[in-house]
Scaffold this motif. Structure first.
Motif, PDB file in Angstrom:
ATOM      1  N   GLY A 119       0.816  -1.199   0.000  1.00  0.00           N
ATOM      2  CA  GLY A 119       0.000   0.000   0.000  1.00  0.00           C
ATOM      3  C   GLY A 119       0.854   1.256   0.000  1.00  0.00           C
ATOM      4  O   GLY A 119       2.035   1.226   0.357  1.00  0.00           O
ATOM      5  N   GLU A 120       0.233   2.374  -0.393  1.00  0.00           N
ATOM      6  CA  GLU A 120       0.981   3.622  -0.524  1.00  0.00           C
ATOM      7  C   GLU A 120       1.530   4.122   0.811  1.00  0.00           C
ATOM      8  O   GLU A 120       2.673   4.576   0.899  1.00  0.00           O
ATOM      9  CB  GLU A 120       0.101   4.709  -1.152  1.00  0.00           C
ATOM     10  CG  GLU A 120      -0.161   4.533  -2.630  1.00  0.00           C
ATOM     11  CD  GLU A 120      -1.364   3.660  -2.904  1.00  0.00           C
ATOM     12  OE1 GLU A 120      -1.986   3.190  -1.917  1.00  0.00           O
ATOM     13  OE2 GLU A 120      -1.688   3.428  -4.088  1.00  0.00           O
ATOM     14  N   THR A 125     -10.185  -2.923  -5.147  1.00  0.00           N
ATOM     15  CA  THR A 125      -8.817  -2.481  -4.869  1.00  0.00           C
ATOM     16  C   THR A 125      -7.816  -3.561  -5.235  1.00  0.00           C
ATOM     17  O   THR A 125      -6.770  -3.296  -5.826  1.00  0.00           O
ATOM     18  CB  THR A 125      -8.663  -2.119  -3.381  1.00  0.00           C
ATOM     19  OG1 THR A 125      -9.635  -1.141  -3.050  1.00  0.00           O
ATOM     20  CG2 THR A 125      -7.266  -1.568  -3.104  1.00  0.00           C
ATOM     21  N   VAL A 177      -0.478   8.696  -5.401  1.00  0.00           N
ATOM     22  CA  VAL A 177      -1.549   9.158  -4.517  1.00  0.00           C
ATOM     23  C   VAL A 177      -2.184  10.435  -5.072  1.00  0.00           C
ATOM     24  O   VAL A 177      -3.404  10.622  -4.988  1.00  0.00           O
ATOM     25  CB  VAL A 177      -1.008   9.386  -3.091  1.00  0.00           C
ATOM     26  CG1 VAL A 177      -2.038  10.113  -2.234  1.00  0.00           C
ATOM     27  CG2 VAL A 177      -0.648   8.054  -2.447  1.00  0.00           C
ATOM     28  N   PRO A 203      -5.880   5.798   2.224  1.00  0.00           N
ATOM     29  CA  PRO A 203      -6.440   5.256   0.970  1.00  0.00           C
ATOM     30  C   PRO A 203      -7.804   5.862   0.697  1.00  0.00           C
ATOM     31  O   PRO A 203      -8.568   6.167   1.610  1.00  0.00           O
ATOM     32  CB  PRO A 203      -6.519   3.749   1.244  1.00  0.00           C
ATOM     33  CG  PRO A 203      -6.588   3.635   2.740  1.00  0.00           C
ATOM     34  CD  PRO A 203      -5.758   4.769   3.267  1.00  0.00           C
TER      35      PRO A 203
END
Length: 425
Positions: free
Chosen positions: A23-24, A179, A73, A135
């Motif tokens: 994940g970011e 996702t 993002v 997110p």
């Protein structure tokens, strides 16, 4: 500095995979720790090779994590004002000329070891800022319709409330699955009602569920390996168009940046006056990025047309740079180049988003950055070799101008690629 910039581009494909898995937010935090750790460990350095790893490799790798995550993002948070938001996000890069006097001040005050520790402490602030990268989930119309339907039924008794709860669980599961599908992971859409959940987990289906989980774990591992060696982007003509331009523009950008002050000194210009050139370039580049982003978001024409025009203007400006032999003329060149360079730098990410189509931004940017890293690594040495061979910096600026003009050529093929893509669909 060159190695650090190179490391910020080279790990692009690796960053894309880690970002899809972790994940970011987690990837950005990992990058912050790499940068911080690199500076702190460098304070104990005893040799140049040691510093190559701790000052070059670690902060460069961490910067790659931070830069790519921030870019991805931004594309998720903003759609209508993507160019302006990107310009604002990267506008601080034009003010990096302030780092040189700030670093000198810290070294004079705390010695080089203390300065590195302070840089590590400053970089540590990237951890809480990375934790703000929450997110974002965009609800589709179908899911919103289900939720509205569940809400309208909720006033009709317990059975309707159970339906609403079931729909809410369905929505959350669908969001998670979407996702995972965007990341290329196999979806695991498993909806079990409250009345059947206990029977399902305790009954004969339990072994089947465990077997399915093991199979999905194997699929995740195989998916990661496939992503590492994924070559599907090489069948996308828009990838070649963007990568060609990105590679050559990065090759050209760092040459005038490194050689501007050196050329001013060869012309007999005072070193303090030469430093003003860098300051003016940084400030104007920042302002130009913001204006360019705002103009592009008006959608008067397609963004790649702006991008292409700025690249051509950068090329012409650098080809004319050898004519600037006095300080006023050199300042004029600096102003023009900073405005045009800021214009195209602000549009790199928006143009990428427009061109990548169905491909994920993460993979598209990661692979393109890998090739751009080669240009960043080779650009300044080529310009230095040209100076050694000709004993003048004119050849370096000519080379930069030619690279800028060549980088714009690929965008003339966008209409042709669009027609080819439409013919397939």
């Amino acid at each position: 500095m060159g190695m650090d910039d190179c490391d910020s581009f080279f790990p692009g494909p690796l960053v894309a995979i880690i970002c899809d898995i972790l994940g970011e937010k987690t990837t950005s935090i990992l990058g912050a720790f790499l940068v911080t750790g690199g500076y702190l460990i460098s304070s104990w350095a005893t040799s140049i090779p040691f510093l190559c790893v701790t000052m070059g490799l670690l902060p460069g790798l961490g910067s790659a994590f931070l830069y790519q995550v921030a870019a991805v993002v931004t594309t998720k948070y903003f759609k209508k004002r993507l160019a302006l938001s990107t310009a604002i996000a990267r506008s601080g890069m034009g003010l990096t000329f302030l780092l040189a006097p700030f670093t000198k001040f810290l070294i004079d005050l705390y010695d080089w070891t203390g300065a590195l520790i302070l840089f590590g402490a400053i970089a540590l602030n990237l951890v809480p800022s990375s934790m703000l990268l929450r997110p974002i989930h965009i609800k589709s119309e179908n899911n919103s319709g289900i939720k509205d339907k569940g809400s309208s039924l909720s006033a009709h008794g317990p059975e309707a409330r159970a339906t609403e709860t079931h729909c809410h669980e369905t929505e959350e599961s669908t969001i998670k699955d979407s996702t995972m599908q965007k990341a290329g992971l196999p979806s695991k859409n498993l909806i079990v009602s409250q009345n059947q959940s206990e029977e399902f987990y305790n009954g004969p289906n339990r072994n089947r569920l465990l077997l399915k989980s093991d199979e999905e774990s194997d699929k995740v591992i195989s998916w990661s390996c496939k992503q590492l060696f994924d070559i599907s982007l090489f069948r996308n003509p828009f990838f070649y168009i963007f990568t060609w331009s990105f590679l050559l523009s990065q090759l050209a950008y760092f040459i005038p940046t490194f050689h501007l002050v050196a050329r001013a000194k060869t012309l007999g210009i005072d070193i303090m006056d030469a430093s003003y050139l860098v300051s003016v370039a940084g400030i104007l580049e920042t302002v130009s990025q913001i204006i360019s982003g705002w103009v592009a978001d008006q959608n008067w024409i397609k963004k790649y047309h702006y991008h292409k025009s700025y690249l051509i203007l950068c090329g012409i400006t650098n080809l004319l740079a050898p004519l600037a032999t006095t300080f006023p003329l050199l300042m004029t060149y600096t102003i023009c180049f900073a405005i045009f360079a800021g214009g195209y730098l602000a549009l790199i990410l928006p143009v990428l988003v427009d061109l990548c189509r169905n491909s994920t931004v993460n993979r598209f940017l990661g692979l393109a950055s890998f090739f751009a890293g080669m240009a960043v690594l080779s650009g300044p040495p080529i310009a230095g070799w040209l100076y050694d061979y000709t004993q003048t910096y004119n050849g370096s600026f000519y080379f930069s101008g030619i690279c800028y003009l060549l980088s714009s050529v690929s965008f003339f093929f966008v209409p042709l690629a669009e027609r080819w893509k439409n013919s397939l669909t």
